[in-house]
Motif scaffolding. Structure first.
Motif, PDB file in Angstrom:
ATOM      1  N   TYR C 125      90.614  56.556  82.280  1.00  0.00           N
ATOM      2  CA  TYR C 125      89.923  57.059  83.860  1.00  0.00           C
ATOM      3  C   TYR C 125      89.049  55.357  83.853  1.00  0.00           C
ATOM      4  O   TYR C 125      89.521  55.426  85.341  1.00  0.00           O
ATOM      5  N   LEU C 126      88.526  54.401  83.448  1.00  0.00           N
ATOM      6  CA  LEU C 126      87.757  53.698  83.882  1.00  0.00           C
ATOM      7  C   LEU C 126      88.328  52.607  84.197  1.00  0.00           C
ATOM      8  O   LEU C 126      87.942  51.907  85.161  1.00  0.00           O
ATOM      9  N   LEU C 127      89.465  52.141  83.382  1.00  0.00           N
ATOM     10  CA  LEU C 127      90.187  51.198  83.813  1.00  0.00           C
ATOM     11  C   LEU C 127      91.422  51.225  84.832  1.00  0.00           C
ATOM     12  O   LEU C 127      91.455  51.259  85.238  1.00  0.00           O
ATOM     13  N   LEU C 128      91.311  52.830  85.211  1.00  0.00           N
ATOM     14  CA  LEU C 128      91.799  52.968  86.487  1.00  0.00           C
ATOM     15  C   LEU C 128      91.461  53.551  87.853  1.00  0.00           C
ATOM     16  O   LEU C 128      91.637  53.386  88.509  1.00  0.00           O
ATOM     17  N   GLY C 130      87.535  53.091  88.263  1.00  0.00           N
ATOM     18  CA  GLY C 130      86.646  52.423  88.324  1.00  0.00           C
ATOM     19  C   GLY C 130      86.864  51.818  89.209  1.00  0.00           C
ATOM     20  O   GLY C 130      87.761  51.031  89.564  1.00  0.00           O
ATOM     21  N   ARG C 131      85.400  50.816  90.098  1.00  0.00           N
ATOM     22  CA  ARG C 131      85.763  50.142  91.104  1.00  0.00           C
ATOM     23  C   ARG C 131      86.594  48.924  90.642  1.00  0.00           C
ATOM     24  O   ARG C 131      87.301  48.014  91.554  1.00  0.00           O
ATOM     25  N   ARG C 132      86.295  48.193  89.660  1.00  0.00           N
ATOM     26  CA  ARG C 132      87.439  47.036  88.967  1.00  0.00           C
ATOM     27  C   ARG C 132      88.451  47.241  88.556  1.00  0.00           C
ATOM     28  O   ARG C 132      89.101  46.725  87.612  1.00  0.00           O
ATOM     29  N   ILE C 134      92.531  50.454  88.019  1.00  0.00           N
ATOM     30  CA  ILE C 134      93.638  49.332  89.030  1.00  0.00           C
ATOM     31  C   ILE C 134      93.409  50.328  90.586  1.00  0.00           C
ATOM     32  O   ILE C 134      94.348  49.910  91.684  1.00  0.00           O
ATOM     33  N   GLN C 140      87.288  52.888  97.120  1.00  0.00           N
ATOM     34  CA  GLN C 140      86.565  51.998  97.840  1.00  0.00           C
ATOM     35  C   GLN C 140      86.521  52.347  99.545  1.00  0.00           C
ATOM     36  O   GLN C 140      85.680  52.556 100.261  1.00  0.00           O
TER      37      GLN C 140
END
Lengths: 332, 282, 284
Positions: C125-128, C130-132, C134, C140
């Motif tokens: 979920y972080l990789l998807l 997250g602000r950085r 995907i 944002q």
């Protein structure tokens, strides 16, 4: 029926929790691990101050974990209005992410560092192993506890302070310094991810002969566990650990909290706040408060990161990078 | 005959195929597949060489070794404990059997962080078990045994719950027959019962192993997280994230994911075998 | 001379006698091991929670931050469980009642969250989101907050608990077969009528059982949530995260175990509910 009413309740909560607070200032202070009690003491005083000055209420939420882990979380979207870290590199990380302006060091006095501390030791009652300085920590009969330098700013200061000591003792010989660190790491039975977990390991679970953490924490634990009669030991030389602060400009702007965030961080420099900081065993920059608490803080030779390592940028490159000195020594 | 009937298969009688398949696929995609795709994409973006370096670095290899060894031993413990419990719960009638049966689900329902907290306190020097054990020279907390205990605790139900229904279904007539023919109790167990429960038993063990490999909440409390000695793989992935090394985290996570999928596949194979055995037995 | 029959009877007698010894031994072993492995940790939580008496225990549980953590955990569970019940029914219906290509694959996919580390779910979920990640730039741009807030916690919990209901309902529906439902359709019943009056009564208890397990897991989720929560007290700390943080506070010997004991009570209640459901369910 319960399903629908459940959903409705949940929806109501969602609306409530995302609605902007009216006539109510709100800041999220994302901070390092062991600052829990510190900001619990500071925040109500600031809130009263703010109310007296502006007539507005302010709620200050706190989030605590390893400093670098927190920097990453903010980078990833944790909506911090202000950050109070224990390492400049962690704020520089936010600069790279475009969340904090590049000139953050100039926005508050003292390089944006309202207080400082140093890695110091805490040993068990009567100091049975006779630990006095860094070179005692590599003895084979000594078990040392400090947090993981890869995740905790606290632990990284310990690593750097020990490294600086070894460089100093060996006339700047890198290889001997690294050998010293390898021996030190070999004496560590547990690497916790944050400073407070390391404290618990030492104080509650009674592991290790010496805990290395910020002086403020050693004093705090000594007071908290008075019955265990821990002894504070200040090494001959240690590292000047600045505690930098910054407003996360991008988030504060979005949350409309720029004014109160700036006021909050500025307030940390007032005598009122400095006194609370000193009561929590940090070293402060306000001369009169520093003089008042002089007795409880022993004299120590402090070297700065610039003196010992030529600045954080160099530390990042040589020590902390993937495959750098720290990782190499850590996996030995 | 069969091919003909297959070809002229009647059209679906029951409604809701599109609706249920649509719902399933939508949810599966949004909640499970896209996030995993994000992991795989990140992993693919690393490049083969860096990926290999991440997963074969000293710390990663050590973490995988610790995780596999601990999970293996924990599974072994559960294999026997689970078999014992399944046997006792299905074959014997005694007071408190229902409570004992209910207790088997505790590790399922108890949050892993709570389990970790309790086990750490229990086995540390000032806990009920830790005191005597440490006096006898056994270090449990912050050492491999602690990890094993945490993993074993959190995966207790898998073996028990896999074997129990098969034991219940086993036709007692076969055992009777074996006994009548002069088989010793051990022979009855070894020759008659064991083959029947073997697929289910192995299936339970596989799932238990998969769960142990991924266990985090309970283990981080008790492990001590000493690099090379008690640092488990999912903690290393977590540390990589905290160190802001996403590529490294993704690489380790991908290896763990592959192990889990492999075990899952294996367990499904065992389940099919088990189902076949049960159908064939009836 | 001893007859053959007598011989058999004697050996049987012997077998049952030694069998009784074995039985006693096995039961004893089971009880002792369970006491050590399961009961002791449970008991120890309460022992530590009430170490200073009821007053401090109550005070520890009713601090605003812990109350908020309880509240947040309840919200997450209330949202996650019904969604996963619906998902579980959909999966069971499509897999148990229809044959289509990819059916086996679907079953395996549904079980993925069950066997992968929750930490990895969090990382996904972080990789998807997250602000950085995907989708970071897109989110944002549109001012959508997912991570470090309620939506992120809910999504990760959904991931981790997705298979629970399906796992309970699916085997039952497979075992029951579709004759009754088909008959209902032939008699002219509409789709939802078939489900409401034919299918649902049969799977009711399994459905509830799955929901109970799903709730217990949702309440206790730690690893995945710890990646995406931000750990802000009084804001995004769920109860298990609160337990961990309290454990690391100074001067809170009781608080962490008190908070942990509420989670333990929830777990025990869930098991009671489950036992009741099993007792009421017609055994298949």
């Amino acid at each position: 029926m319960s399903l629908i009413s459940n959903l409705r309740a949940a929806a109501a909560v969602l609306v409530l929790s995302t609605a902007p607070a009216l006539a109510q200032d709100k800041i999220l202070n994302v901070s390092y691990d062991i600052a829990r009690e510190l900001f619990e003491a500071l925040n109500p005083v600031f809130a009263a101050d703010w109310k007296a000055k502006t007539g507005r209420d302010v709620t200050i939420d706190q989030s605590h974990a390893g400093s670098s882990a927190q920097a990453r979380a903010v980078l990833e979207g944790l909506p911090a209005d202000v950050v109070t870290f224990n390492q400049e590199t962690d704020i520089d990380t936010l600069v790279q992410g475009g969340l904090v302006p590049e000139n953050w060091r100039e926005l508050f006095p003292n390089g944006a560092s309202p207080y400082y501390s140093l890695p110091a030791f805490l040993v068990r009652k009567d100091n049975p192993k006779g630990i006095k300085d860094w070179n005692d920590l590599t003895r084979e009969d000594v078990k040392v506890v400090f947090p993981n330098p890869r995740t905790s700013g606290n632990g990284r200061y310990t690593y750097l302070a020990a490294y600086a000591y070894a460089l100093d003792a060996n006339g700047g010989n890198q290889e001997e310094a690294q050998e010293f660190i390898t021996k030190l790491f070999a004496n560590v039975p547990v690497f916790d991810t944050g400073g407070r977990a390391a404290t618990q390991t030492f104080a509650e679970r009674e592991i290790g002969d010496v805990l290395i953490t910020f002086e403020a924490e050693t004093a705090g634990i000594a007071a908290q566990y008075a019955d265990k009669e821990f002894v504070r030991v200040t090494p001959s030389v240690s590292l000047f650990a600045a505690f930098p602060v910054a407003v996360v400009a991008a988030n504060a702007e979005k949350n409309g909290s720029t004014e109160v965030s700036n006021a909050y961080l500025s307030w940390l420099y007032t005598p009122e706040a400095q006194k609370i900081l000193a009561q929590n065993h940090y070293r402060v920059t306000d001369a009169s408060v520093a003089a008042e608490f002089k007795e409880s803080l022993p004299e120590v030779k402090l070297v700065t990161v610039n003196e010992a390592f030529g600045g954080w940028a160099k530390i990042r490159e040589e020590h902390l990078s993937e495959g750098g000195i720290l990782e190499t020594l850590f996996n030995n | 005959m069969t091919t003909a009937s297959a070809r002229i298969r009647p059209k679906r009688v029951l409604p809701g195929f599109t609706l249920s398949l649509g719902t399933t696929l939508l949810y599966l995609t949004v909640i499970i597949l896209i996030p995993i795709a994000a992991l795989v994409l990140t992993g693919a973006g690393i490049g083969w060489e860096r990926f290999l370096r991440f997963v074969t670095s000293n710390s990663a290899l050590n973490a995988f070794r610790v995780t596999l060894v601990a999970a293996g031993i924990a599974t072994l413990i559960n294999a026997f404990y689970g078999l014992l419990m399944a046997w006792v719960l299905t074959r014997y009638e005694f007071r408190g059997r229902v409570i004992l049966d209910g207790l088997m689900d505790i590790p399922f329902a108890l949050p892993t962080a709570v389990a970790g907290l309790a086990l750490t306190a229990l086995f540390s020097a000032n806990g009920w078990f830790g005191g005597p054990l440490e006096a006898a020279g056994f270090q449990v907390v912050y050492a491999l045994p602690g990890i094993i205990i945490a993993m074993a605790f959190t995966s207790i139900p898998f073996v028990v719950r896999a074997v129990q229904p098969v034991l219940e279904d086993l036709d007692p007539a076969i055992e009777e027959a074996a006994k009548t023919l002069g088989a010793t109790p051990w022979q009855v167990f070894y020759r008659v019962i064991l083959p029947a429960i073997l697929p289910a038993w192995l299936g339970g063990c596989t799932v238990s192993m998969a769960r142990s490999l991924g266990e985090f909440g309970a283990v981080v409390f008790i492990a001590g997280n000493l690099p090379g000695q008690t640092e488990i793989a999912s903690l290393l992935a977590f540390i990589r994230i905290e160190e802001d090394n996403y590529a490294g985290a993704a690489a380790i996570a991908l290896v763990l994911l592959c192990m889990a999928l492999l075990l899952l596949l294996l367990s499904n194979l065992f389940q099919i075998r088990a189902a076949r055995y049960r159908e064939g037995g009836k | 001379m001893i007859s053959a029959e007598e011989q058999i009877a004697a050996s049987r007698h012997l077998a049952t006698k030694s069998g009784q010894g074995v039985q006693r031994f096995l039961i004893g072993l089971a009880v002792v091991l369970t006491a050590v492995m399961i009961v002791a940790p449970l008991a120890y939580i309460f022992r530590r929670a009430f170490a200073d008496g009821v007053g401090p225990y109550w005070a520890a549980i009713t601090t605003p931050d812990t109350l908020h953590a309880i509240w947040l955990t309840v919200i997450v569970t209330i949202v996650v469980v019904p969604v996963n019940v619906a998902f579980g029914i959909a999966v069971a219906w499509v897999v148990a009642r229809f044959r289509f290509p990819g059916r086996g694959l679907l079953m395996t996919l549904v079980e993925i969250p069950f066997s992968i580390s929750p930490i990895i779910a969090g990382i996904c979920y972080l990789l998807l989101y997250g602000r950085r990640g995907i989708l970071g730039p897109f989110l944002q741009e549109h001012n959508i907050t997912i991570l470090f807030a309620l939506p992120g916690i809910i999504l990760v919990t959904m991931f981790v608990t997705a298979p629970f209901v399906a796992r309970e309902v699916l085997p039952l529906m497979l075992a029951k077969g579709s004759e009754q439902e088909e008959a209902a359709v032939t008699l002219g019943a509409k789709g939802w009528q078939v489900f409401r009056y034919v299918t649902l009564p049969g799977i009711r208890w399994a459905l509830l059982y799955g929901a109970v397990l799903c709730s217990a897991r949702a309440v206790g989720e730690f690893g995945g949530v710890s990646v995406v929560s931000g750990r802000t007290r009084g804001q995004t700390n769920t109860l298990p995260l609160q337990v961990e943080q309290l454990f690391n506070d100074l001067n809170t010997g009781v608080a962490a175990f008190a908070a942990a004991s509420t989670l333990t009570v929830i777990a025990i209640i869930a098991l009671f509910a489950k036992a009741l459901l099993q007792a009421r369910a017609p055994h298949n």
